[in-house]
Design a protein around this motif. Structure first.
Motif, PDB file in Angstrom:
ATOM      1  N   GLN A  64      19.758  -6.180 -22.946  1.00  0.00           N
ATOM      2  CA  GLN A  64      20.135  -6.078 -21.719  1.00  0.00           C
ATOM      3  C   GLN A  64      20.188  -4.887 -20.870  1.00  0.00           C
ATOM      4  O   GLN A  64      18.868  -4.333 -20.028  1.00  0.00           O
ATOM      5  CB  GLN A  64      20.432  -7.167 -20.493  1.00  0.00           C
ATOM      6  CG  GLN A  64      20.037  -8.396 -20.936  1.00  0.00           C
ATOM      7  CD  GLN A  64      21.261  -9.572 -20.804  1.00  0.00           C
ATOM      8  OE1 GLN A  64      22.060  -8.922 -20.238  1.00  0.00           O
ATOM      9  NE2 GLN A  64      19.764 -10.634 -20.300  1.00  0.00           N
ATOM     10  N   GLN A 108      16.790  -4.768  -7.504  1.00  0.00           N
ATOM     11  CA  GLN A 108      15.025  -5.436  -7.406  1.00  0.00           C
ATOM     12  C   GLN A 108      14.991  -5.984  -8.954  1.00  0.00           C
ATOM     13  O   GLN A 108      13.700  -6.481  -8.819  1.00  0.00           O
ATOM     14  CB  GLN A 108      14.435  -3.828  -7.527  1.00  0.00           C
ATOM     15  CG  GLN A 108      14.618  -3.106  -5.614  1.00  0.00           C
ATOM     16  CD  GLN A 108      13.511  -1.813  -5.082  1.00  0.00           C
ATOM     17  OE1 GLN A 108      12.668  -2.016  -6.741  1.00  0.00           O
ATOM     18  NE2 GLN A 108      14.012  -1.264  -4.840  1.00  0.00           N
ATOM     19  N   GLU A 110      14.273  -8.373 -11.488  1.00  0.00           N
ATOM     20  CA  GLU A 110      15.543  -9.207 -12.697  1.00  0.00           C
ATOM     21  C   GLU A 110      15.348  -8.821 -14.433  1.00  0.00           C
ATOM     22  O   GLU A 110      14.184  -9.124 -14.544  1.00  0.00           O
ATOM     23  CB  GLU A 110      14.583 -10.512 -12.078  1.00  0.00           C
ATOM     24  CG  GLU A 110      15.341 -12.331 -12.036  1.00  0.00           C
ATOM     25  CD  GLU A 110      14.647 -13.362 -12.306  1.00  0.00           C
ATOM     26  OE1 GLU A 110      15.392 -14.092 -12.812  1.00  0.00           O
ATOM     27  OE2 GLU A 110      14.031 -13.276 -11.259  1.00  0.00           O
ATOM     28  N   PRO A 112      15.434 -10.588 -17.508  1.00  0.00           N
ATOM     29  CA  PRO A 112      14.704 -11.615 -18.937  1.00  0.00           C
ATOM     30  C   PRO A 112      16.058 -11.854 -19.674  1.00  0.00           C
ATOM     31  O   PRO A 112      16.793 -10.732 -19.661  1.00  0.00           O
ATOM     32  CB  PRO A 112      13.678 -10.712 -19.547  1.00  0.00           C
ATOM     33  CG  PRO A 112      13.776  -9.598 -19.034  1.00  0.00           C
ATOM     34  CD  PRO A 112      14.110  -8.854 -18.109  1.00  0.00           C
TER      35      PRO A 112
END
Length: 211
Positions: A64, A108, A110, A112
């Motif tokens: 991530q 801003q 998101e 996953p």
């Protein structure tokens, strides 16, 4: 604990030749010479560790963090052509601007779950990714569509052919590979030569990271 990746392109001769340039000079040259990618690559190498250290605090996994890191550099790339730095080196706001863009990206985007992320840092380092995406936007519509359906959607030749026929393009399945090869060649030609030299890799593999 998440780790800051290494950036092998830092040791490339093209990037090393720009080591003495100031941040302001690199930004200015990037704006004046959009056909060259080395100035953006040099800025990335210089500040990659800082940006990655910032994004790490917003995510839980290394995958991530790498994904958000790449997205942040894509935002930086998109905004870099219009940023204006102070002429006085003592008053430059480059680092503040860089951190602000990174912070805005974190707020801003998101991110996953790791299982849904296909991007890998080693396959498509951010400078290469940015120029590949720009090159993809410059492709003729048919070439772009076939590359995206093959790489991002993982469609087979027969399915691509059927879709195109539904759109009025009579292209048989056995002709799709030829269109795909042509698309890769067009995409490679759209990427600055110095970026191709720095990363020295086939375009087809990196195109798989475009999504």
């Amino acid at each position: 604990m998440l780790s800051i990746p290494t950036f092998p392109e830092t040791d490339h001769q093209i990037v090393r030749s720009l080591a003495s340039y100031s941040d302001r000079e690199l930004v200015s040259l990037h704006q004046l010479h959009p056909e060259q990618g080395k100035f953006f690559a040099a800025l990335f190498c210089r500040y990659g560790a800082i940006v990655h250290s910032v994004v790490q605090h917003a995510v839980e996994s290394q995958l991530q963090a790498d994904y958000l890191f790449a997205i942040a550099w894509r935002q930086i790339f998109g905004e870099l052509h219009r940023v204006k730095l102070a002429a006085d080196p003592e008053a430059t706001n480059w680092q503040n601007w860089l951190i602000d863009i990174t912070g805005n990206t974190i707020a801003q985007i998101e991110v996953p779950p790791s299982a849904q992320i296909r991007y890998t840092l080693n396959t498509a380092p951010p400078p290469l990714w940015c120029y590949l995406e720009r090159g993809l936007d410059l492709l003729p519509p048919l070439s772009r569509l076939i590359v995206v359906m093959t790489q991002s959607l993982k469609w087979k030749d027969r399915r691509i052919s059927a879709y195109l026929q539904g759109e009025g393009q009579q292209i048989p399945p056995d002709s799709i590979p030829n269109y795909l090869i042509a698309g890769y060649q067009q995409l490679e030609a759209a990427v600055p030569q110095d970026i191709r030299e720095i990363y020295q890799s086939g375009i087809g593999k990196q195109a798989d990271a475009l999504n």
